[in-house]
Scaffold this active site. Sequence first.
Site, PDB file in Angstrom:
ATOM      1  N   CYS A  62      -6.279   0.694  -9.001  1.00  0.00           N
ATOM      2  CA  CYS A  62      -7.019  -0.277  -9.818  1.00  0.00           C
ATOM      3  C   CYS A  62      -6.414  -1.683  -9.702  1.00  0.00           C
ATOM      4  CB  CYS A  62      -7.005   0.176 -11.275  1.00  0.00           C
ATOM      5  SG  CYS A  62      -5.356   0.019 -12.014  1.00  0.00           S
ATOM      6  N   ALA A  65      -2.755  -2.076 -10.563  1.00  0.00           N
ATOM      7  CA  ALA A  65      -1.883  -1.687  -9.448  1.00  0.00           C
ATOM      8  C   ALA A  65      -1.784  -2.832  -8.439  1.00  0.00           C
ATOM      9  CB  ALA A  65      -2.413  -0.426  -8.774  1.00  0.00           C
ATOM     10  N   ARG A  96       7.089   1.996  -5.901  1.00  0.00           N
ATOM     11  CA  ARG A  96       6.828   1.191  -4.696  1.00  0.00           C
ATOM     12  C   ARG A  96       8.169   0.605  -4.259  1.00  0.00           C
ATOM     13  NH1 ARG A  96       4.440  -3.901  -3.648  1.00  0.00           N
ATOM     14  NH2 ARG A  96       3.221  -3.879  -1.749  1.00  0.00           N
ATOM     15  N   HIS A 195      -5.149  -8.257  -6.662  1.00  0.00           N
ATOM     16  CA  HIS A 195      -4.440  -9.224  -5.815  1.00  0.00           C
ATOM     17  C   HIS A 195      -4.960 -10.638  -6.105  1.00  0.00           C
ATOM     18  CE1 HIS A 195      -4.352  -5.693  -2.719  1.00  0.00           C
ATOM     19  NE2 HIS A 195      -3.326  -5.607  -3.539  1.00  0.00           N
TER      20      HIS A 195
END
Length: 485
Positions: A62, A65, A96, A195
């Site tokens: 999503c 994230a 991550r 992003h």
Amino acid sequence: MGLDIEANKELVEEILEAYPVKARKDRQKHFQVSTQEAIDCGTCAVKSNIKSRPGVMTPRGCAYAGSKGVVWGPIKDMVHISHGPVGCGQYSWGTRRNFANGTLGIDNFTAMQVTSDFQETDIVFGGDKKLEVIMREITEMFPLAKGISVQSECPVGLIGDDIEAVSKKMSKELDMPIVPVRCEGFRGVSQSLGHHIANDAIRDFVMGRAELAETGPYDVNIIGDYNIGGDAWASRILLEEMGLRIIAQWSGDGSLNELEVAHKAKLNLIHCHRSMNYMVDHMEKAYGIPWIEYNFFGPTKTYESLRAIAALFDETIQENCEKMIAKHKPVMDAIINKFKPRLENKKVMLMIGGLRSRHTIGAYEDLGMDIVASGYEFAHKDDYEKMLPMLNEGTIVMDDPTAYELEELTQRLGVDLVGSGVKEKYVYHKMGVPFRQMHSWDYSGPYHGFDGFKVFAKDMDMTVNSPVWNLVNKKEKIQPEGASI
Ligand code: SF4
């Protein structure tokens, strides 16, 4: 290597027959089999960046994230609040591998879970007051934190909280940058909008807020390298060996100051175009900084990229570049000579996020491996158009492929190596198919640059040629009739 275009088109059709009519029609649009015509002109027919179908086991994440997990989380000297209930921050805690120098909990807060842990009362009465308290607590507990970001989870935008007002007020009170990010997971269709939202937050709240003491003609930024397993460090040493000065690394091992001074660079070098193209476009328009996309996966692409970057500078840098390539090439040739005979003609299927499904192709090809199918979770049309010219005829291109589609393709294409994520990994292990995690590097890496290729080649060989696959297949063969595994 030429693949059979018609046979692969039929194969895709056959696989999609399992769906109800409406779902089949929709999923058909997310596939393309590359033809010479498409390869030559880079025309992309694949539908991308649209909603996933319900109930088909998409690999997507999503917007939270995309923002907290990818762009903001790696900024090491800021505390990132996962604002909302406890789950999103917990599941993305330390998973991550965006490496960062510093002491965790002292001046590096990357692998931590800081959350407002919403309870029912916060949903009913709002979480703004709680957010203020948390911000004060952060400055008391972590005095070396340089700033705070608020990463919104789903409920925040639904209950009408005003995190912008809280951030503004608390930024004054605590005298530090506080960045509200509206990356609630219901926004957009994947990580991709996260992003974009995260990029806009950098632009609006930190960009251009600090100055460099000294500037020089060789100042550059590394943009969109998240330092997975030390990738950005393995890239940075090459650029520095060439004579460039890295003033900012976004965002792996990055700092708040590096976000604030990046506008002083002479050139932006962008590795992950999908996640940070918005910022390089903005810096070009607002500050006149040109940018170039590069690829440090595998020696062929690394040589090409180093030369393309050097060509934008003077003869000193260009000479350094050639000297450096002459120094590293014998080492890279030796790696290829060692591993290529063990990996040549192996069929690879890739399904990764928004960059590596095309960027790693050259590294596999340096080892003589063939890409037979490649797809992205959340790429846009321009990403597919960049990927097509890198493919052989007949390669299957897929967008947001479902778990079922990937498993069928693997079996029917006789794939020798699947490169994808942790959700996929163990399914393929059970199928007896070699698998490498191409997000986390399977806890290995780096894979970028010349150092990275040494690790990449070793990892692919270790996986594809592991004796364990013979044992798995043997077990299948010796099962008594009628027994299930
Ligand atoms: S979709 Fe919402 S609840 Fe799920 S991880 Fe993303 S922000 Fe959290």
